[in-house]
Design a protein around this motif. Structure first.
Motif, PDB file in Angstrom:
ATOM      1  N   ALA A  37       0.836  -1.203   0.000  1.00  0.00           N
ATOM      2  CA  ALA A  37       0.000   0.000   0.000  1.00  0.00           C
ATOM      3  C   ALA A  37       0.871   1.255   0.000  1.00  0.00           C
ATOM      4  O   ALA A  37       2.074   1.190   0.255  1.00  0.00           O
ATOM      5  CB  ALA A  37      -0.913  -0.001   1.226  1.00  0.00           C
ATOM      6  N   ASP A  38       0.239   2.395  -0.276  1.00  0.00           N
ATOM      7  CA  ASP A  38       0.933   3.671  -0.165  1.00  0.00           C
ATOM      8  C   ASP A  38       1.362   3.842   1.275  1.00  0.00           C
ATOM      9  O   ASP A  38       0.586   3.615   2.187  1.00  0.00           O
ATOM     10  CB  ASP A  38      -0.007   4.822  -0.525  1.00  0.00           C
ATOM     11  N   GLY A 135       2.387  11.765 -20.370  1.00  0.00           N
ATOM     12  CA  GLY A 135       2.833  10.961 -19.220  1.00  0.00           C
ATOM     13  C   GLY A 135       3.680   9.758 -19.613  1.00  0.00           C
ATOM     14  O   GLY A 135       4.722   9.486 -19.015  1.00  0.00           O
ATOM     15  N   GLY A 136       3.262   9.043 -20.661  1.00  0.00           N
ATOM     16  CA  GLY A 136       3.983   7.845 -21.080  1.00  0.00           C
ATOM     17  C   GLY A 136       5.377   8.186 -21.595  1.00  0.00           C
ATOM     18  O   GLY A 136       6.353   7.491 -21.311  1.00  0.00           O
ATOM     19  N   GLU A 158       7.693   2.795  -9.049  1.00  0.00           N
ATOM     20  CA  GLU A 158       6.418   2.998  -9.760  1.00  0.00           C
ATOM     21  C   GLU A 158       6.589   3.692 -11.109  1.00  0.00           C
ATOM     22  O   GLU A 158       6.018   4.758 -11.339  1.00  0.00           O
ATOM     23  CB  GLU A 158       5.432   3.779  -8.885  1.00  0.00           C
ATOM     24  N   THR A 161       3.113   4.426 -13.202  1.00  0.00           N
ATOM     25  CA  THR A 161       1.969   5.157 -12.665  1.00  0.00           C
ATOM     26  C   THR A 161       1.635   6.321 -13.604  1.00  0.00           C
ATOM     27  O   THR A 161       2.527   7.054 -14.017  1.00  0.00           O
ATOM     28  CB  THR A 161       2.302   5.642 -11.246  1.00  0.00           C
ATOM     29  N   GLY A 162       0.374   6.452 -13.951  1.00  0.00           N
ATOM     30  CA  GLY A 162      -0.048   7.526 -14.859  1.00  0.00           C
ATOM     31  C   GLY A 162       0.217   7.217 -16.325  1.00  0.00           C
ATOM     32  O   GLY A 162       0.041   8.068 -17.179  1.00  0.00           O
ATOM     33  N   VAL A 163       0.651   5.989 -16.610  1.00  0.00           N
ATOM     34  CA  VAL A 163       0.981   5.617 -17.983  1.00  0.00           C
ATOM     35  C   VAL A 163      -0.162   4.768 -18.549  1.00  0.00           C
ATOM     36  O   VAL A 163      -0.708   3.906 -17.861  1.00  0.00           O
ATOM     37  CB  VAL A 163       2.318   4.842 -17.996  1.00  0.00           C
ATOM     38  N   PRO A 190       1.802  -0.487  -8.593  1.00  0.00           N
ATOM     39  CA  PRO A 190       0.478  -0.719  -8.025  1.00  0.00           C
ATOM     40  C   PRO A 190      -0.358  -1.637  -8.931  1.00  0.00           C
ATOM     41  O   PRO A 190      -1.497  -1.944  -8.599  1.00  0.00           O
ATOM     42  CB  PRO A 190      -0.123   0.684  -7.977  1.00  0.00           C
ATOM     43  N   TYR A 191       0.191  -2.048 -10.080  1.00  0.00           N
ATOM     44  CA  TYR A 191      -0.536  -2.908 -11.010  1.00  0.00           C
ATOM     45  C   TYR A 191      -0.145  -4.355 -10.763  1.00  0.00           C
ATOM     46  O   TYR A 191       1.005  -4.743 -10.983  1.00  0.00           O
ATOM     47  CB  TYR A 191      -0.184  -2.561 -12.458  1.00  0.00           C
ATOM     48  N   MET A 192      -1.100  -5.172 -10.347  1.00  0.00           N
ATOM     49  CA  MET A 192      -0.758  -6.543  -9.983  1.00  0.00           C
ATOM     50  C   MET A 192      -0.433  -7.408 -11.197  1.00  0.00           C
ATOM     51  O   MET A 192       0.300  -8.379 -11.094  1.00  0.00           O
ATOM     52  CB  MET A 192      -1.877  -7.187  -9.164  1.00  0.00           C
TER      53      MET A 192
END
Lengths: 302, 245
Positions: A37-38, A135-136, A158, A161-163, A190-192
């Motif tokens: 978690a964060d 972002g990417g 991370e 994130t945002g991609v 955060p992506y499982m």
């Protein structure tokens, strides 16, 4: 051979224990994932291993170098991509890469071999200010800058994130190529489904590592009966399933909800009957196999 | 202006010779959860700025919360809530101060602010953090708080720009349960995300590619239309065609 070793590392900020005696080893050439978690302590661990902050207690070694006493040599052989975009927004794509190349005593041309796949995608925008990239593209540029000196170990906090989903897949293809070239890569996400692509994964919770295992073993050791349920009304279904006898926990999962049961659960037919009785239509309840994300949910909700 | 929360026709935005948003048209119904998807650089943020009254379109027309996007941008701003992943709250103000600041800006009366704050904090299980600096909260907590702040003044529509970016799987789900409850109260939710499981939680989604809306429909209609197993497949099929970064 071990590339990264952490032994009983602790770090406290004020009254917050960010890391509590964390130990782990990552082998040379391994793609190693960190999930949690964060605020669980992932970024603190990255910063200690990358020699950017000092641990309060414990020892670490990266390619045989101590992040505390050998930090100068360590920084020459590691690449670090922080979670927050940290390049120079008012420099162009090419200027950023050349800047990092110079700082690390190399040149864009010399470092190009390793970053060629990604740099090709960036090249059409090489005269664009970094702040004006999507972002990417920003993340691809940051990866180029972290790789320009051909490090032996890469720390990625991370990176996706945002991609968007397409760029994320491309990013992970690059990571796999890097691993095949023998580089050690430690990455948090955060992506499982990304975590599932790592050789091993460490799960951090409240500053402690609960396990580090291969994705296959994590899924095998789920040890609970898992079901998926869906109906014509999904929002209220969550609470209605949760209130049924024998449901330990229930959470949304794309186009269905997943739930785990204990011995008092009276079976999928009984649940479907109950749901039909309170007005739901198109009900399906079935037993399913867990994914990495189900394992994450189980550990977090426990 | 009838039943729709958002209606736009041929919305277009050009910067020099670059067309960021290219003649997009769609409607969003009241109380709907509308997912606004697309690759990085597809034009989502530009379109969202116009819908929020922060930027004028080069071409096209429409209404948001019943107000004209060309002439009534100030009324639009008062009728909506907004949160983004990048900026939402002030780190060096406490939880309660952030709420008071935004509530005040949106014209909630002083008498209302205090009881509503207590209720919001109780719902979030945040009462103990009332006087904590926002900067010291974990990201997931901040995002849940930012969402509560964005709907504090009971807007007609709330715009969420990648609200769950970087948030762990558990907190993301708690966040979406907050979205459900908000939509069930009749507030329209307009949300962008890069998590394709979250696309499934929307009533309808649109997918933008290179400034245009290439697909629009309910998740199940899109999946069957594209012969895809899940929304990630639909997205990959469409967004791979993109030519710009």
């Amino acid at each position: 051979m071990d590339s990264i070793i952490a032994e009983n590392i602790s770090k406290t900020y004020g009254t917050v224990k960010a890391l509590k005696e964390v130990s782990l080893t990552v082998q040379k050439g391994e793609l190693f994932g960190l999930i949690g978690a964060d605020g669980a302590g992932k970024t603190t661990l990255f910063r200690i291993l990358a020699s950017l902050i000092l641990p309060d207690a414990g020892k670490a070694s990266v390619e045989g170098l101590d992040p505390v006493s050998d930090y100068r040599r360590l920084r020459c052989i590691t690449g670090y991509m922080p979670g927050r975009f940290s390049l120079y927004g008012d420099l162009t794509v090419e200027e950023n890469i050349r800047f990092y190349a110079t700082v690390f005593g190399t040149t864009l041309e010399a470092g190009r071999v390793l970053i060629d796949d990604i740099y090709k995608q960036l090249e059409p925008f090489r005269n664009r200010a970094a702040s004006r990239l999507s972002g990417g593209m920003k993340q691809k540029l940051a990866l180029c800058c972290a790789l320009i000196h051909s490090p032996s170990v890469l720390f990625l906090d991370e990176p996706t994130t945002g991609v968007d989903p397409v760029s994320r897949r491309e990013f992970w293809l690059v990571l796999k190529h890097l691993r095949e070239s023998g580089m050690t890569v430690m990455v948090s996400t955060p992506y499982m489904e990304e975590a599932g692509q790592c050789g091993r994964i460490a799960f951090i919770k409240e500053g402690s590592i609960l396990y580090s295992e291969t994705p296959g073993r994590i899924v095998e050791s789920f040890g609970e009966t898992l079901y998926a349920v869906s109906s014509d009304r999904m929002h209220t279904l969550l609470d209605d399933v949760r209130s049924f006898t024998g449901i330990k926990y229930c959470y949304s999962f794309g186009d269905s909800h997943h739930f785990v049961v204990d011995e008092s659960f009276s079976g999928e037919k009984a649940l479907a009957g109950y749901l039909a009785g309170i007005g739901y239509g198109n009900i399906t309840v079935k037993k399913i196999q867990p994914t990495m994300e189900d394992c994450y949910m189980k550990l977090s909700l426990r | 202006m009838g039943e729709n929360a958002i209606e736009v026709r041929n919305l277009t935005k050009r910067f020099g010779d670059f067309t960021a948003v290219d003649h997009i048209s769609f409607t969003v119904g009241k109380g709907e959860i509308f997912g606004f998807l697309g690759a990085n650089g597809a034009g989502k943020s530009t379109a969202m700025k116009i819908l929020c009254g922060l930027s004028l379109p080069t071409e096209g027309e429409g209404t948001v919360a019943g107000y004209d996007i060309l002439k009534e941008t100030e009324s639009i701003k008062k009728s909506i809530g907004y949160m983004s992943q990048r900026f939402s709250l002030y780190d060096d103000l406490t939880v309660a101060e952030n709420i008071r600041l935004y509530a005040g800006i949106y014209g909630v009366s002083d008498k209302e602010i205090s009881p509503r704050t207590d209720k919001v904090l109780a719902n979030l299980d945040f009462t103990a953090e009332k006087n904590t600096m926002v900067g010291s909260l974990p990201l997931g907590w901040k995002q849940k708080l930012a969402f509560s702040v964005a709907v504090f003044h009971h807007p007609k529509i709330v715009f969420l720009d990648e609200p769950t970016g970087g948030v762990d799987p558990v907190t993301r789900r708690q966040f979406w349960e907050m979205i459900y409850k908000t939509a069930d109260k009749g507030i329209t939710v307009f949300v962008t995300t890069h998590y394709m499981d979250e696309a499934e939680y929307c009533d309808r989604v649109s997918i933008m590619v290179d400034g245009r809306i290439e697909a629009l429909g309910s998740p199940s209609a899109l999946k069957s239309g594209f012969g895809a197993n899940n929304m990630d497949d639909v997205f990959q099929k469409l967004a791979r065609k993109a030519e710009r970064g």
